[in-house]
Design a protein around this motif. Structure first.
Motif, PDB file in Angstrom:
ATOM      1  N   SER A 145     -76.439  59.523  16.952  1.00 21.98           N
ATOM      2  CA  SER A 145     -75.002  58.663  17.641  1.00 21.98           C
ATOM      3  C   SER A 145     -75.348  57.622  18.054  1.00 21.98           C
ATOM      4  CB  SER A 145     -75.126  59.364  19.571  1.00 21.98           C
ATOM      5  OG  SER A 145     -76.616  59.326  20.069  1.00 21.98           O
ATOM      6  N   GLY A 146     -74.918  56.107  18.760  1.00 23.26           N
ATOM      7  CA  GLY A 146     -74.570  54.740  18.512  1.00 23.26           C
ATOM      8  C   GLY A 146     -74.008  54.448  20.325  1.00 23.26           C
ATOM      9  N   ASP A 147     -75.209  54.005  20.306  1.00 22.60           N
ATOM     10  CA  ASP A 147     -74.114  53.523  21.698  1.00 22.60           C
ATOM     11  C   ASP A 147     -74.097  52.186  22.117  1.00 22.60           C
ATOM     12  OD1 ASP A 147     -77.206  52.428  22.643  1.00 22.60           O
ATOM     13  OD2 ASP A 147     -77.865  53.810  23.528  1.00 22.60           O
ATOM     14  N   GLN A 148     -73.674  51.479  23.257  1.00 15.53           N
ATOM     15  CA  GLN A 148     -74.386  50.393  23.776  1.00 15.53           C
ATOM     16  C   GLN A 148     -74.299  49.081  23.444  1.00 15.53           C
ATOM     17  OE1 GLN A 148     -70.355  49.538  23.862  1.00 15.53           O
ATOM     18  NE2 GLN A 148     -70.456  47.738  25.249  1.00 15.53           N
ATOM     19  N   ASN A 151     -78.240  51.025  20.502  1.00 11.46           N
ATOM     20  CA  ASN A 151     -79.412  52.124  19.849  1.00 11.46           C
ATOM     21  C   ASN A 151     -78.388  53.486  19.412  1.00 11.46           C
ATOM     22  OD1 ASN A 151     -81.561  51.679  21.550  1.00 11.46           O
ATOM     23  ND2 ASN A 151     -79.991  52.508  23.109  1.00 11.46           N
ATOM     24  N   ILE A 152     -79.851  53.757  17.439  1.00 11.85           N
ATOM     25  CA  ILE A 152     -79.256  55.295  16.812  1.00 11.85           C
ATOM     26  C   ILE A 152     -80.052  56.182  17.019  1.00 11.85           C
ATOM     27  CG2 ILE A 152     -78.380  55.624  14.201  1.00 11.85           C
ATOM     28  CD1 ILE A 152     -77.521  52.434  14.140  1.00 11.85           C
ATOM     29  N   ARG A 153     -80.060  56.891  17.369  1.00 10.59           N
ATOM     30  CA  ARG A 153     -80.312  58.139  17.518  1.00 10.59           C
ATOM     31  C   ARG A 153     -79.953  59.583  17.008  1.00 10.59           C
ATOM     32  NH1 ARG A 153     -80.473  56.324  22.962  1.00 10.59           N
ATOM     33  NH2 ARG A 153     -82.208  55.398  23.253  1.00 10.59           N
ATOM     34  N   VAL A 154     -81.262  59.941  16.566  1.00  9.88           N
ATOM     35  CA  VAL A 154     -80.471  61.798  15.622  1.00  9.88           C
ATOM     36  C   VAL A 154     -80.912  62.653  16.635  1.00  9.88           C
ATOM     37  CG1 VAL A 154     -81.382  62.821  13.389  1.00  9.88           C
ATOM     38  CG2 VAL A 154     -81.089  60.013  13.541  1.00  9.88           C
ATOM     39  N   TRP A 155     -80.059  62.989  16.822  1.00  6.85           N
ATOM     40  CA  TRP A 155     -80.337  64.673  17.399  1.00  6.85           C
ATOM     41  C   TRP A 155     -81.037  65.572  16.552  1.00  6.85           C
ATOM     42  CZ3 TRP A 155     -81.584  62.509  22.237  1.00  6.85           C
ATOM     43  CH2 TRP A 155     -81.053  61.259  22.763  1.00  6.85           C
ATOM     44  N   ASP A 156     -82.332  65.975  16.966  1.00  9.19           N
ATOM     45  CA  ASP A 156     -82.195  67.584  15.791  1.00  9.19           C
ATOM     46  C   ASP A 156     -82.033  68.578  16.718  1.00  9.19           C
ATOM     47  OD1 ASP A 156     -83.246  69.798  15.253  1.00  9.19           O
ATOM     48  OD2 ASP A 156     -85.037  68.149  14.356  1.00  9.19           O
ATOM     49  N   LEU A 157     -81.067  69.278  16.214  1.00 11.81           N
ATOM     50  CA  LEU A 157     -80.620  70.188  17.527  1.00 11.81           C
ATOM     51  C   LEU A 157     -81.092  71.808  16.862  1.00 11.81           C
ATOM     52  CD1 LEU A 157     -76.952  70.348  16.451  1.00 11.81           C
ATOM     53  CD2 LEU A 157     -77.712  68.985  17.536  1.00 11.81           C
ATOM     54  N   LEU A 166     -83.369  54.033  16.020  1.00 11.53           N
ATOM     55  CA  LEU A 166     -83.874  52.708  15.129  1.00 11.53           C
ATOM     56  C   LEU A 166     -82.693  51.645  15.968  1.00 11.53           C
ATOM     57  CD1 LEU A 166     -82.316  52.563  12.033  1.00 11.53           C
ATOM     58  CD2 LEU A 166     -82.268  54.488  13.239  1.00 11.53           C
ATOM     59  N   VAL A 167     -82.731  50.179  16.651  1.00 12.41           N
ATOM     60  CA  VAL A 167     -82.173  49.353  17.060  1.00 12.41           C
ATOM     61  C   VAL A 167     -81.413  48.676  15.480  1.00 12.41           C
ATOM     62  CG1 VAL A 167     -81.475  47.910  19.125  1.00 12.41           C
ATOM     63  CG2 VAL A 167     -83.108  50.216  18.542  1.00 12.41           C
ATOM     64  N   PRO A 168     -80.940  48.680  14.934  1.00 12.90           N
ATOM     65  CA  PRO A 168     -80.655  47.245  13.994  1.00 12.90           C
ATOM     66  C   PRO A 168     -80.000  45.946  14.437  1.00 12.90           C
ATOM     67  CG  PRO A 168     -78.446  48.804  14.428  1.00 12.90           C
ATOM     68  CD  PRO A 168     -79.603  49.450  15.276  1.00 12.90           C
ATOM     69  N   GLU A 169     -79.633  46.332  15.664  1.00  9.19           N
ATOM     70  CA  GLU A 169     -79.965  44.077  16.392  1.00  9.19           C
ATOM     71  C   GLU A 169     -79.524  44.855  17.662  1.00  9.19           C
ATOM     72  OE1 GLU A 169     -76.495  41.246  15.420  1.00  9.19           O
ATOM     73  OE2 GLU A 169     -76.062  42.720  13.906  1.00  9.19           O
TER      74      GLU A 169
END
Length: 326
Positions: A145-148, A151-157, A166-169
């Protein structure tokens, strides 16, 4: 197969193309002729995202704050199912490859998973900021997911937890995410016109690790509203499409991230794009009220879909085969 089943199969269009607009309608189009053959009124809210189920039977419309599922093969204006539990705009929706479950992301800050055969939301993950984009890793066990807030987050199901952040910018909204069909790359596009590209590596555990590969100034000073990597049947060519508020879509060669083509024709922001199953065509949706069909080989628009009265925000296309029954 019974005669009745054969008749039903023959009635189903092989190419399903749908668009949604701020005019509160969803339209289905004949891809080749450009004729609109069905319009669904959607008075409750705008539609932010459309997605077709893998078996081509249903169209999901992500609205505010609900998701509605419509039958593709009837003319019924009523949804067959409504999914309610988000509390704000649903910005992302998609399906697991067998169509057993659906995932969504919302400006309410959550990512949710829904079993299509049961009412209610089965799982919920908290992103703590408005979610703009969610993609399913081809391994079918991780959502990204990517948010406002950037943040980019990986959700392990499998572990049912967030396995990577991680936060690219910092403080730059992640607008769109896309994963290569073989799980080798992920691209994040942001509000500054930049694409960040990572190689996806398998760590010692099952979790995915991000190895920085490239930073692409795709539409400097403009928003990128959608980024999309080409599908499997486009091989050996690998492309990245970026749709922007600068009115263009750019096609990048993933080998070196050189610019292949700029698709020029829309008069306003280009909000969404989707490849045909073989990567030979691209459909785009724009604030100029139209959707367009582009030839990837020439970079020309070969069909304009006109009928919406306000900005066309999203499009969905399914021109591939349905998954074979196991």
């Amino acid at each position: 197969m019974s005669t009745q089943e054969e008749v039903k199969m023959s009635q189903q269009p092989s190419v399903i193309l749908a668009t949604a607009s701020y005019d509160h309608t969803i339209r289905f189009w004949e891809a080749k002729s450009g004729r609109c053959y069905r319009t669904i009124q959607y008075p409750d809210s705008q539609v932010n995202r459309l997605e077709i189920t893998p078996d081509k039977r249903f169209l999901a419309a992500a609205g505010n704050p609900h998701i509605r599922l419509f039958d593709v093969n009837t003319n019924s204006p009523q949804p067959v199912m409504s999914y309610e539990s988000h509390s704000n705009n649903v910005m992302a929706v998609g399906f697991q490859c067998d169509g057993n479950w659906m995932y969504s992301g919302s400006e309410d800050g959550t990512v949710k998973i829904w079993d299509l055969r049961a009412p209610g939301c089965q799982r919920e993950y908290e992103s703590r900021a408005a979610v703009n984009t969610v993609v399913l890793h081809p391994n079918q066990t991780e959502l990204i997911s990517g948010d406002q807030n950037g943040n980019i987050r990986v959700w392990d199901l499998t572990a049912n937890s967030c396995s990577c952040e991680l936060v690219p910018e910092v403080d730059t909204a992640v607008r769109s995410l896309t994963v290569m069909w073989d799980g080798s790359l992920v691209v994040a596009a942001n509000n500054h016109g930049t694409c960040y590209v990572w190689r996806l590596l398998r760590g010692t555990q099952t979790m995915t690790e991000f190895a920085p590969l490239h930073k692409l100034q795709a539409h400097k000073g403009y928003y990128i509203l959608k980024c999309l990597l080409s599908p499997e049947f486009c091989e050996p060519h690998r492309y990245l499409a970026t749709a922007s508020s600068d009115h263009t879509v750019k096609i990048w060669n993933v080998d070196g991230f050189t610019l292949e083509k700029t698709l020029v024709g829309h008069q306003r922001w280009v909000w969404d794009c989707v490849f045909s199953v073989d990567g030979a065509y691209l459909i785009t949706a724009s604030s100029d009220t139209t959707a367009r069909l582009w030839s990837m080989s020439t970079g020309e628009d070969i069909r304009v879909y006109q009928g919406h009265h306000k900005a066309t925000i999203c499009c969905a296309l399914h021109d591939g085969a349905e998954p074979s029954a196991s």
